[in-house]
Scaffold this active site. Structure first.
Site, PDB file in Angstrom:
ATOM      1  N   ARG A 114       0.836  -1.086  -0.091  1.00 24.04           N
ATOM      2  CA  ARG A 114      -0.239  -0.039  -0.128  1.00 24.04           C
ATOM      3  C   ARG A 114       0.793   1.404  -0.033  1.00 24.04           C
ATOM      4  O   ARG A 114       1.757   1.539   0.784  1.00 24.04           O
ATOM      5  CB  ARG A 114      -0.752   0.048   1.183  1.00 24.04           C
ATOM      6  CG  ARG A 114      -1.731   1.345   1.455  1.00 24.04           C
ATOM      7  CD  ARG A 114      -3.051   1.294   0.963  1.00 24.04           C
ATOM      8  NE  ARG A 114      -3.584   2.789   1.036  1.00 24.04           N
ATOM      9  CZ  ARG A 114      -4.708   2.923   1.775  1.00 24.04           C
ATOM     10  NH1 ARG A 114      -5.159   1.914   2.662  1.00 24.04           N
ATOM     11  NH2 ARG A 114      -5.130   4.126   1.907  1.00 24.04           N
ATOM     12  N   ARG A 174      -7.040  -0.407  -3.958  1.00 26.39           N
ATOM     13  CA  ARG A 174      -5.855  -0.614  -2.966  1.00 26.39           C
ATOM     14  C   ARG A 174      -5.884  -2.144  -2.562  1.00 26.39           C
ATOM     15  O   ARG A 174      -6.671  -2.826  -2.440  1.00 26.39           O
ATOM     16  CB  ARG A 174      -6.184   0.404  -1.373  1.00 26.39           C
ATOM     17  CG  ARG A 174      -7.581   0.081  -0.718  1.00 26.39           C
ATOM     18  CD  ARG A 174      -7.866   0.836  -0.053  1.00 26.39           C
ATOM     19  NE  ARG A 174      -7.868   2.305  -0.549  1.00 26.39           N
ATOM     20  CZ  ARG A 174      -8.384   3.538   0.072  1.00 26.39           C
ATOM     21  NH1 ARG A 174      -8.628   3.441   1.066  1.00 26.39           N
ATOM     22  NH2 ARG A 174      -8.207   4.563  -0.839  1.00 26.39           N
ATOM     23  N   ASP A 224      -6.389  -2.057   3.227  1.00 24.39           N
ATOM     24  CA  ASP A 224      -6.513  -1.056   3.846  1.00 24.39           C
ATOM     25  C   ASP A 224      -7.126  -1.499   5.396  1.00 24.39           C
ATOM     26  O   ASP A 224      -7.974  -2.372   5.482  1.00 24.39           O
ATOM     27  CB  ASP A 224      -7.734  -0.372   3.420  1.00 24.39           C
ATOM     28  CG  ASP A 224      -8.438   0.920   4.096  1.00 24.39           C
ATOM     29  OD1 ASP A 224      -7.658   1.565   4.529  1.00 24.39           O
ATOM     30  OD2 ASP A 224      -9.707   1.399   3.852  1.00 24.39           O
ATOM     31  N   ASP A 237      -8.356  -0.078   8.932  1.00 26.59           N
ATOM     32  CA  ASP A 237      -8.958   1.277   9.772  1.00 26.59           C
ATOM     33  C   ASP A 237      -9.322   0.884  11.187  1.00 26.59           C
ATOM     34  O   ASP A 237      -9.873  -0.041  11.493  1.00 26.59           O
ATOM     35  CB  ASP A 237     -10.254   1.867   9.111  1.00 26.59           C
ATOM     36  CG  ASP A 237      -9.907   2.564   7.606  1.00 26.59           C
ATOM     37  OD1 ASP A 237      -8.846   2.942   7.710  1.00 26.59           O
ATOM     38  OD2 ASP A 237     -10.809   2.249   6.839  1.00 26.59           O
TER      39      ASP A 237
END
Length: 169
Positions: free
Chosen positions: A88, A98, A101, A103
Site C-alpha cells: 500500500r 488498494r 486498507d 482502519d
C-alpha cells in the site's frame, strides 16, 4: 500496563503478487495482525461488497478484534506499517483501488482524537455508522460493542442501515 482492544476494519480490492486475490490478502493480513505484540482475539468471515467511489473492483471486507498495549497513535502506525508491507502506498487519493486498507473503527478507551499519519486520528471512525461493509462483519464479532458517541451498539447501528424504509408517496 493495561491492554487495549481495537475493532479494525479490513478491506482489499487488488490482487497481491504473493498472496493473490483480495480474499487471500485479507487472510494474510489477519495473520499479520496476530504478530508483533498484537493479539488477534476474533475475526469475521470475509464478505464481498460493491465499490464506493470511482473504483470498479469489488472489495473483500472483514473485521478483527485486536488486543495490544499500543495507544491509538502507535496502533495506527503499526497498521500503516502492515499496509506498507503489503504494497500500500498512500498517494492521497480517496476511494481508489488498494491492496490493503486497515482502519481503526473503535477502541475500548471511548472517543479519541489525536495526531496520526496524514492528519488527525479520530476514533470512532468518522463514517463507520453508514457503512454496511464495516458493520456487517463487525456485528459478527463485536455486535454488542457500543459507539461511545451515540450509545448504540454495532447491532443497533447495523439494524438502522438494514431496516426497510417506507416508499415515498
Amino acid at each position: 500496563m493495561a491492554k487495549h482492544r481495537y475493532l479494525v476494519a479490513l478491506g482489499s480490492n487488488m490482487r497481491h503478487p504473493r498472496h493473490g486475490s483480495p480474499r487471500r490478502v485479507l487472510a494474510a493480513a489477519l495473520a499479520a495482525l496476530d504478530h508483533g505484540k498484537l493479539d488477534l482475539l476474533a475475526a469475521s468471515r470475509v464478505i464481498e461488497t460493491p465499490p464506493l467511489g470511482p473504483s470498479r473492483r469489488r472489495y473483500a471486507n472483514a473485521a478483527a478484534l485486536i488486543r495490544s498495549k499500543r495507544d491509538p497513535g502507535e496502533m495506527l502506525r503499526k497498521l500503516h506499517k502492515i499496509e506498507h508491507r503489503f504494497g500500500r502506498r498512500r498517494t492521497g487519493g480517496a476511494w481508489g483501488a488498494r491492496v490493503l486498507d486497515l482502519d481503526i473503527v473503535l477502541w475500548n478507551g471511548g472517543a479519541y482524537t489525536g495526531p496520526g499519519e496524514g492528519g488527525d486520528l479520530v476514533i470512532p471512525h468518522r463514517s463507520f455508522r453508514e457503512r454496511r461493509f464495516v458493520l456487517d462483519p463487525a456485528a459478527t464479532i463485536a455486535g454488542r460493542w457500543r459507539d461511545p458517541l451515540t450509545g448504540l451498539s454495532i447491532n443497533q447501528l447495523r439494524a438502522r442501515l438494514t431496516k426497510p424504509r417506507a416508499a415515498p408517496r
